[in-house]
Motif scaffolding. Structure first.
Motif, PDB file in Angstrom:
ATOM      1  N   UNK A 195      59.561  45.681  46.052  1.00 29.11           N
ATOM      2  CA  UNK A 195      59.309  46.846  45.919  1.00 29.11           C
ATOM      3  C   UNK A 195      59.703  47.374  44.456  1.00 29.11           C
ATOM      4  N   UNK A 196      59.484  46.231  43.641  1.00 26.90           N
ATOM      5  CA  UNK A 196      59.744  46.681  42.085  1.00 26.90           C
ATOM      6  C   UNK A 196      58.588  46.764  41.217  1.00 26.90           C
ATOM      7  N   UNK A 197      58.627  47.198  39.960  1.00 28.24           N
ATOM      8  CA  UNK A 197      57.741  47.147  39.201  1.00 28.24           C
ATOM      9  C   UNK A 197      57.055  45.816  38.831  1.00 28.24           C
ATOM     10  N   UNK A 198      56.049  45.349  39.443  1.00 29.65           N
ATOM     11  CA  UNK A 198      55.424  44.012  39.399  1.00 29.65           C
ATOM     12  C   UNK A 198      53.972  44.152  38.325  1.00 29.65           C
ATOM     13  N   UNK A 199      54.109  43.149  37.312  1.00 30.61           N
ATOM     14  CA  UNK A 199      52.717  43.272  36.353  1.00 30.61           C
ATOM     15  C   UNK A 199      52.186  42.115  36.596  1.00 30.61           C
ATOM     16  N   UNK A 200      50.893  41.739  36.305  1.00 32.55           N
ATOM     17  CA  UNK A 200      50.275  41.019  36.131  1.00 32.55           C
ATOM     18  C   UNK A 200      49.547  40.548  34.992  1.00 32.55           C
ATOM     19  N   UNK A 201      49.647  39.109  34.584  1.00 34.42           N
ATOM     20  CA  UNK A 201      48.794  38.977  33.143  1.00 34.42           C
ATOM     21  C   UNK A 201      47.642  38.346  33.742  1.00 34.42           C
ATOM     22  N   UNK A 202      46.294  39.046  33.173  1.00 37.96           N
ATOM     23  CA  UNK A 202      44.943  38.473  33.113  1.00 37.96           C
ATOM     24  C   UNK A 202      44.905  37.274  31.854  1.00 37.96           C
ATOM     25  N   UNK A 203      45.192  36.322  32.022  1.00 35.62           N
ATOM     26  CA  UNK A 203      45.614  35.317  30.983  1.00 35.62           C
ATOM     27  C   UNK A 203      44.227  34.951  30.336  1.00 35.62           C
ATOM     28  N   UNK A 204      44.255  34.202  29.245  1.00 36.03           N
ATOM     29  CA  UNK A 204      43.364  34.007  28.202  1.00 36.03           C
ATOM     30  C   UNK A 204      42.102  33.210  28.827  1.00 36.03           C
ATOM     31  N   UNK A 205      42.485  32.169  29.760  1.00 35.01           N
ATOM     32  CA  UNK A 205      41.260  31.522  30.377  1.00 35.01           C
ATOM     33  C   UNK A 205      40.541  32.328  31.559  1.00 35.01           C
ATOM     34  N   UNK A 206      41.082  33.495  32.070  1.00 32.79           N
ATOM     35  CA  UNK A 206      40.600  34.168  32.881  1.00 32.79           C
ATOM     36  C   UNK A 206      39.502  35.100  31.976  1.00 32.79           C
ATOM     37  N   UNK A 207      39.930  35.744  31.010  1.00 25.09           N
ATOM     38  CA  UNK A 207      39.365  36.524  29.967  1.00 25.09           C
ATOM     39  C   UNK A 207      38.082  35.673  29.427  1.00 25.09           C
ATOM     40  N   UNK A 208      38.247  34.351  28.881  1.00 24.11           N
ATOM     41  CA  UNK A 208      37.246  33.517  28.418  1.00 24.11           C
ATOM     42  C   UNK A 208      36.245  33.311  29.463  1.00 24.11           C
ATOM     43  N   UNK A 209      36.648  33.042  30.690  1.00 28.23           N
ATOM     44  CA  UNK A 209      35.671  32.496  31.754  1.00 28.23           C
ATOM     45  C   UNK A 209      34.713  33.788  32.192  1.00 28.23           C
ATOM     46  N   UNK A 210      35.233  35.009  32.027  1.00 22.96           N
ATOM     47  CA  UNK A 210      34.423  36.199  32.666  1.00 22.96           C
ATOM     48  C   UNK A 210      33.509  36.476  31.118  1.00 22.96           C
ATOM     49  N   UNK A 211      33.904  36.390  30.183  1.00 23.63           N
ATOM     50  CA  UNK A 211      33.308  36.634  28.998  1.00 23.63           C
ATOM     51  C   UNK A 211      32.131  35.779  28.817  1.00 23.63           C
ATOM     52  N   UNK A 212      32.453  34.366  29.061  1.00 22.46           N
ATOM     53  CA  UNK A 212      31.489  33.424  28.862  1.00 22.46           C
ATOM     54  C   UNK A 212      30.370  33.535  29.914  1.00 22.46           C
ATOM     55  N   UNK A 213      30.611  33.766  31.155  1.00 16.35           N
ATOM     56  CA  UNK A 213      29.917  33.828  32.187  1.00 16.35           C
ATOM     57  C   UNK A 213      29.034  35.097  32.151  1.00 16.35           C
ATOM     58  N   UNK A 214      29.603  36.266  31.434  1.00 19.85           N
ATOM     59  CA  UNK A 214      28.424  37.424  31.342  1.00 19.85           C
ATOM     60  C   UNK A 214      27.509  37.158  30.155  1.00 19.85           C
ATOM     61  N   UNK A 215      27.928  36.334  29.152  1.00 23.44           N
ATOM     62  CA  UNK A 215      27.276  36.077  28.271  1.00 23.44           C
ATOM     63  C   UNK A 215      26.006  34.900  28.604  1.00 23.44           C
ATOM     64  N   UNK A 216      26.231  34.175  29.583  1.00 19.88           N
ATOM     65  CA  UNK A 216      25.105  33.511  30.193  1.00 19.88           C
ATOM     66  C   UNK A 216      24.358  34.291  31.232  1.00 19.88           C
ATOM     67  N   UNK A 217      24.558  35.416  31.300  1.00 19.63           N
ATOM     68  CA  UNK A 217      23.713  36.202  32.191  1.00 19.63           C
ATOM     69  C   UNK A 217      24.204  36.245  33.677  1.00 19.63           C
ATOM     70  N   UNK A 218      25.280  35.794  33.938  1.00 18.56           N
ATOM     71  CA  UNK A 218      25.988  35.926  35.404  1.00 18.56           C
ATOM     72  C   UNK A 218      25.889  37.112  36.021  1.00 18.56           C
ATOM     73  N   UNK A 219      26.489  38.068  35.406  1.00 20.49           N
ATOM     74  CA  UNK A 219      26.893  39.224  35.697  1.00 20.49           C
ATOM     75  C   UNK A 219      27.170  40.229  34.474  1.00 20.49           C
ATOM     76  N   UNK A 220      27.051  41.619  34.711  1.00 22.98           N
ATOM     77  CA  UNK A 220      27.328  42.399  33.881  1.00 22.98           C
ATOM     78  C   UNK A 220      28.835  42.590  33.456  1.00 22.98           C
ATOM     79  N   UNK A 221      29.330  42.405  32.139  1.00 25.83           N
ATOM     80  CA  UNK A 221      30.799  42.262  31.832  1.00 25.83           C
ATOM     81  C   UNK A 221      31.438  43.321  32.222  1.00 25.83           C
ATOM     82  N   UNK A 222      30.934  44.603  31.999  1.00 20.28           N
ATOM     83  CA  UNK A 222      31.694  45.742  32.219  1.00 20.28           C
ATOM     84  C   UNK A 222      32.086  45.864  33.755  1.00 20.28           C
ATOM     85  N   UNK A 223      31.222  45.409  34.542  1.00 26.59           N
ATOM     86  CA  UNK A 223      31.291  45.560  35.948  1.00 26.59           C
ATOM     87  C   UNK A 223      32.183  44.666  36.441  1.00 26.59           C
TER      88      UNK A 223
END
Length: 327
Positions: A269-297
């Protein structure tokens, strides 16, 4: 009550109703924006493996912090790309009071004093071998010798104006040593946000490119970063760091470790932060570029998932874009 007295779709029928019953909220105030800093003036370099992310000179990093403030993002996190000629086996540039990190902290606090500045404490942006600590004679990372250097690094950053010290090295005992040093230096209000559960993950590759350590790394980091197979060990790491004086903790990476976020939140029950790391960001960005889904959503859905799992906030390279959408 059974159907048809109970129709759970009733509250989902209209946008206003969905808003009223939403259990989790995501706002710009939940975001921390990591920034990569380079030498130069009015200089920016794209990071090839991180679409849309750039390394910024100190002056542009200060402008980015002002942009963050205007978007309602409460804090930025800084990572330097140290020039190759300043890297060595001991990471001595980390102890230069005029290094990139310290200059960036000062520039941002001058430009946007309302913004929280979080600084990375680890040696991998400064070493010629790409590790977070000092190599011992056996080729392993020397824990206690590394901690001594990390303490000096943390003090330099705090003296430069850092609001939050974020040790990412995963050495044993470093939180207690840094907290004691901050107290002795009359800096009791500097926060420590510890990378308490940082896993030896395959998702860090683009980050290492961004700070210039990727091609330098000799071996791997499994002797100090956590085994992805383990949960109980994460709880022990968090407990240790909190006992040593951490104000908040980080789970890293993000999406593959939502169970760890939930377990830590429920246990402490303390402040817990999560790091959406570079590989996660790149994976979502590249998949969106390929037309898999809309990036914003997809971007907003993943950020909301971190909050739903129990995170107090999220480190994400999407911070600026997400804040624009949420704002």
């Amino acid at each position: 009550m059974p159907y048809p007295a109970t129709r759970l779709r009733r509250s989902r029928r209209h946008a206003w109703s969905r808003a009223l019953v939403a259990e989790t909220r995501l706002t710009p105030a939940d975001l921390i924006w990591p920034l990569f800093v380079i030498e130069g003036k009015d200089a920016r370099e794209p990071v090839a493996s991180l679409p849309g992310v750039e390394r910024l000179s100190v002056d542009l990093a200060a402008q980015a912090a002002k942009d963050a403030r205007d978007l309602g993002i409460p804090a930025v996190a800084l990572f330097p790309n140290t020039p190759a000629h300043l890297r060595d086996a001991t990471g001595r540039e980390a102890l230069n009071p005029d290094n990139l990190m310290c200059r960036a902290v000062k520039a941002i606090k001058d430009a946007a004093p309302e913004i929280g500045v979080i600084t990375d404490v680890a040696l991998d942006p400064y070493t010629s071998h790409g590790h977070d600590g000092l190599l011992g004679p056996d080729g392993d990372i020397a824990n206690d010798a590394t901690v001594a250097v990390l303490v000096e690094q943390a003090l330099l950053q705090a003296r430069a104006g850092a609001d939050v010290i974020a040790p990412s090295d995963m050495m044993d005992g470093r939180i207690a040593a840094i907290r004691a040093a901050l107290e002795a230096d009359d800096r009791p209000n500097v926060q420590i946000m510890s990378y308490a559960a940082k896993y030896a993950s395959a998702f860090y590759g683009p980050f290492r490119d961004a700070v210039g350590s990727g091609g330098l790394l000799k071996g791997d980091k499994r002797t100090y970063q956590m085994d992805p197979a383990n949960t109980q060990e994460a709880l022990r790491e968090v407990a240790e760091d909190l006992a040593e004086g951490a104000d908040s903790v980080i789970v890293k990476p993000g999406l593959p470790y939502l169970d760890i976020v939930r377990r830590v939140q429920e246990a402490f029950a303390v402040p817990v932060f999560v790091y959406q790391v570079s590989g996660e960001y790149a994976m979502l960005s590249r998949a969106a570029e390929a037309g898999a889904f809309p990036l914003e959503a997809a971007m907003l859905e993943t950020l909301l998932a971190f909050k739903r799992a129990g995170a107090s906030g999220v480190w994400t390279y999407f911070a600026r874009d997400a804040a624009r959408l949420l704002g």
